[in-house]
Design an enzyme around this catalytic site. Structure first.
Site, PDB file in Angstrom:
ATOM      1  N   GLU A  13       4.951 -10.289 -89.026  1.00 16.62           N
ATOM      2  CA  GLU A  13       4.583 -11.794 -89.267  1.00 16.62           C
ATOM      3  C   GLU A  13       5.981 -12.597 -89.420  1.00 16.62           C
ATOM      4  O   GLU A  13       6.007 -13.100 -90.439  1.00 16.62           O
ATOM      5  CB  GLU A  13       3.966 -11.650 -90.731  1.00 16.62           C
ATOM      6  N   GLU A  36      -5.470  -3.788 -88.235  1.00 21.76           N
ATOM      7  CA  GLU A  36      -6.150  -4.915 -89.233  1.00 21.76           C
ATOM      8  C   GLU A  36      -7.153  -5.815 -89.365  1.00 21.76           C
ATOM      9  O   GLU A  36      -7.325  -6.909 -89.561  1.00 21.76           O
ATOM     10  CB  GLU A  36      -4.870  -5.927 -90.031  1.00 21.76           C
TER      11      GLU A  36
HETATM   12  O1  9MR Z   1      -4.484  -5.449 -98.174  1.00 24.15           O
HETATM   13  C1  9MR Z   1      -3.183  -5.475 -98.472  1.00 24.15           C
HETATM   14  C2  9MR Z   1      -3.240  -5.882 -99.978  1.00 24.15           C
HETATM   15  O2  9MR Z   1      -3.840  -4.796-100.612  1.00 24.15           O
HETATM   16  C3  9MR Z   1      -1.716  -6.030-100.571  1.00 24.15           C
HETATM   17  O3  9MR Z   1      -2.149  -6.805-101.813  1.00 24.15           O
HETATM   18  C4  9MR Z   1      -1.151  -7.446 -99.739  1.00 24.15           C
HETATM   19  C5  9MR Z   1       0.073  -7.779-100.131  1.00 24.15           C
HETATM   20  O4  9MR Z   1       0.923  -6.361 -99.925  1.00 24.15           O
HETATM   21  O5  9MR Z   1      -1.105  -6.887 -98.214  1.00 24.15           O
HETATM   22  C6  9MR Z   1      -2.524  -6.664 -97.606  1.00 24.15           C
HETATM   23  O6  9MR Z   1      -2.275  -6.265 -96.177  1.00 24.15           O
HETATM   24  C7  9MR Z   1      -1.552  -7.178 -95.414  1.00 24.15           C
HETATM   25  C8  9MR Z   1      -0.948  -6.519 -94.449  1.00 24.15           C
HETATM   26  O7  9MR Z   1       0.233  -5.757 -95.194  1.00 24.15           O
HETATM   27  C9  9MR Z   1      -0.137  -7.573 -93.598  1.00 24.15           C
HETATM   28  N1  9MR Z   1      -0.896  -8.429 -93.041  1.00 24.15           N
HETATM   29  C10 9MR Z   1      -2.072  -9.115 -93.662  1.00 24.15           C
HETATM   30  C11 9MR Z   1      -2.525  -8.167 -94.645  1.00 24.15           C
HETATM   31  C12 9MR Z   1      -3.674  -8.824 -95.595  1.00 24.15           C
HETATM   32  O8  9MR Z   1      -2.910  -9.724 -96.411  1.00 24.15           O
END
Ligand code: 9MR
Length: 373
Positions: free
Chosen positions: A160, A265
């Protein structure tokens, strides 16, 4: 023997199973149906990694042949303080993948969002120099990638880094190191494990501006001889975004660079969402009942539309299966999903392929049937 309710439920369950799966026919499995097309992956959480979610683990073994760490390899979890590493959960994650013969992806080495402050400041709280941040990135990557060398097969090296309009996100990494922080991250990851595949991963990849910028970034890395093997298109979708044609244009544009395309994802939210196509974790909104319309269950017509949306996207992925190496869901059941708490906390969403009862939703059979067409 006294027939207790539990026994009756077990017998009824077994009967149901034997009826739904005719003799000689294997139980439907996503990974088996898609074995000649692409890997089918899912994200593992702490309950999976530590083995407490036994029902979830059974689903993972049955349906998925690729795994990614949902949270345990993020820098704030694995190195919350400089030099202090917490490998325990990640070790379990990798071991699970190996024991089950799964393709293991590490997520993620450089991400602005969960990077602890120590990366950027000294003991007085002042920003450190470019050289110091580069050294810290290098140590982080060398330690993490080095530990799982040869075991984690691919890494989301940078996550990102580009905004939807195509401009580069102004992160602390960029601010202190400069634009070459991305290149350096890929270089360090390659040095730490020359065999590992290296990916750039981002959301809203169907947006034209982001698509063009990612193409430019990858071309630049390639021109400089930096290894990059694939582009992860996060699939955080809704019922009306992204536009499937724009999504297809991005698959084509990325594949034309000669790298693998991965749908990473994936989840499709059914809840009202004010902010459009984004997975920006810093967004929040207050809980309101009208924002949680399906707390008591999903109306049949909404589920039918959801099934169609998933099927449309999987049909697209099948059409491009020569370019797509993996499709990964962001979680196993609707119980697990981050969507229940983002951007509004405490809602009931249904974005994944398995229900809160750990059973495959009807859409799973539809996705399996698509491979037979
Ligand atoms: O699903 C993840 C959630 O449990 C966490 O709290 C969050 C912050 O670390 O990240 C979520 O996963 C993200 C991923 O790592 C990167 N792309 C967006 C995802 C959804 O927020």
């Amino acid at each position: 023997m006294k027939l207790t309710t539990t026994w009756l439920a077990t017998i009824a369950g077994a009967l149901l199973l034997s009826c739904s799966t005719p003799q000689n026919e294997e139980a439907p499995s996503l990974k088996k149906a898609y074995q000649d097309k692409f890997l089918i992956g899912t994200a593992l959480n702490a309950g999976h990694n530590y083995g407490t979610d036994t029902l979830g683990i059974a689903v993972i073994r049955e349906h998925f042949n690729a795994i990614v760490a949902e949270n345990c390899m993020k820098s704030m979890h694995i190195q919350p303080t400089e030099g202090v590493f917490f490998f325990d959960e990640a070790d379990h994650f990798v071991q699970f993948g190996e024991e089950n013969n799964m393709y293991i992806t590490g997520h993620t080495l450089v991400w602005h969002s969960q990077a602890p402050d120590w990366f950027f400041i000294n003991e007085k709280g002042e920003d450190v120099s470019r050289e110091v941040v580069i050294e810290r990135i290098k140590n982080h990557i060398y330690t993490l990638v080095g530990r799982y060398k040869g075991r984690v097969k691919g890494w989301d090296v940078v996550n990102e880094a580009i905004l939807d309009d195509g401009s580069w996100r102004n992160t602390k990494f960029k601010e202190i190191v400069g634009d070459d922080y991305i290149k350096l991250a890929f270089q360090f990851a390659h040095e730490a494990d020359p065999e590992a595949e290296l990916y750039y991963n981002d959301y809203a990849m169907a947006q034209e501006g982001k698509r063009n910028s990612v193409v430019e970034l990858v071309k630049q890395l390639q021109a400089e001889g930096i290894r990059i093997d694939g582009i992860g298109m996060q699939g955080h979708m809704g019922m009306d975004y992204p536009d499937i044609n724009e999504f297809e244009k991005s698959i084509d544009a990325f594949a034309a660079l000669g790298v693998k395309v991965m749908i990473t994802e994936m989840d499709i939210t059914l809840l009202p969402f004010p902010a459009g196509e984004t997975a920006e974790v810093s967004l929040t909104a207050e809980y309101q009942e009208k924002m949680n319309p399906y707390a008591a269950g999903l109306p049949a017509e909404v589920e039918a539309a959801f099934n169609k949306r998933y099927s449309d996207f999987f049909a697209l992925f099948l059409k491009h299966s020569d370019k797509i190496s993996r499709v990964t869901l962001w979680g196993v059941t609707d119980n697990d999903t981050w969507r229940n708490d983002w951007p509004v906390p405490g809602r009931t969403d249904y974005p994944l392929l398995f229900g809160r009862d750990y059973q495959p939703k009807p859409v799973v059979q539809q996705l399996i049937d698509l491979t037979k067409e």
